[in-house]
Motif scaffolding. Structure first.
Motif: not given
Length: 318
Positions: A154-160
């Protein structure tokens, strides 16, 4: 001007204007009162700005005047039909009209990236020059693959999502200057070329392409669209055409560029989900690439089919 005394004198009017601007149904007398208080508030704002520009008071009055104006003019709310119209007409049309630009960007970017990848892969000393031998080994052994699993999905997707949307916004905003767009594209091409060349040189080509392609097809296409739309804005200023002034050409292309930017937010959200969920998954490489390719082809079909249809409808209505 005694600012405290001025606020004390008119604060009751401002509070009343705030009450009347809250969107409830007003009686005819209240409508007249709203108009009168709105006119007074605009005068008060002008006085404060010219004589004692206190930032807090200016912000309060500016917000109050805008809210009252919206209540008077009946600001239009976004309806489901408007969103559907945007998705089926405005966004695909904006992307379709810019297709010569973003397809040209795609060809040039891919050619440059392929050359850089080939050069680094066939000249082992170049890896040491760009990132150093120790960093190259770390990249191949753990860093490249670990990048996709370092954070929670979830946090990785938001960062990307936010990173790519910001990059696209930079391409669009700097398009009128043209050169900054080329600089942003060069930085990304160099990064991809160096990483790809190092991975291939160390015998990890399958891992590299297996992790890059699933999300890269859609993600890079979004960057190409943003860069192409930005360059189109800059070119409209240089060569507006025989039937438009420079200002009109710039305004028209910038408006379409903003439409494309809003639509690309959704594209980058899909690309981020693929990169955070599909790319690092344990699915077979062919399946992961197939998912990414399907999303990429779906986007191309969507903008080309609906965009050409919207362009035809606009042409026939003139």
């Amino acid at each position: 001007m005694d600012l405290d005394a001025y606020v004390a004198e008119h604060d009751g009017e401002w509070r009343r204007l705030e009450q009347l601007s809250r969107g409830r149904r007003l009686s005819p007398a209240e409508v007249d009162e709203l108009l009168a208080l709105y006119q007074r508030a605009t005068t008060h704002l002008s006085v404060v700005r010219s004589r004692s520009p206190d930032p807090i008071l200016v912000a309060r009055l500016s917000r109050l005047v805008l809210t009252a104006r919206a209540a008077i003019t009946g600001g239009r709310r976004l309806r489901p039909a408007d969103a559907a119209r945007f998705l089926t007409h405005h966004f695909p049309l904006a992307v379709y009209r810019a297709w010569p630009w973003w397809s040209g960007v795609a060809v040039a970017f891919c050619a440059l990236t392929a050359f850089l990848t080939y050069w680094v892969a066939t000249h082992p000393d170049s890896a040491a020059l760009f990132i150093g031998e120790e960093r190259a080994r770390e990249l191949v052994e753990s860093e490249f693959a670990g990048y996709y699993t370092e954070f929670l999905p979830a946090s990785f997707a938001f960062h990307l999502w936010t990173h790519n949307a910001w990059l696209a916004a930079q391409c669009l905003a700097s398009g009128v200057l043209i050169l900054p767009v080329f600089w942003l594209l060069w930085q990304n091409a160099l990064n991809i070329g160096v990483v790809g060349g190092v991975m291939i040189d160390y015998g990890s080509a399958e891992q590299y392409f297996g992790l890059m392609i699933p999300h890269g097809l859609l993600e890079l296409t979004g960057i190409f669209v943003a860069a192409g739309a930005g360059l189109r804005i800059g070119w409209a200023w240089i060569a507006p055409g025989p039937d438009r002034t420079r200002g009109r050409a710039l305004a028209d292309t910038a408006r379409e560029g903003m439409i494309a930017a809003v639509g690309l937010i959704g594209l980058f959200a899909v690309a981020a989900l693929i990169e955070s969920l599909v790319t690092p998954s344990l699915m077979p490489t062919a399946l992961r690439i197939g998912i990414g390719a399907a999303a990429w082809l779906a986007f191309l079909g969507y903008v080309l089919l609906l965009g050409s249809r919207a362009a035809g409808a606009d042409a026939s209505s003139r």
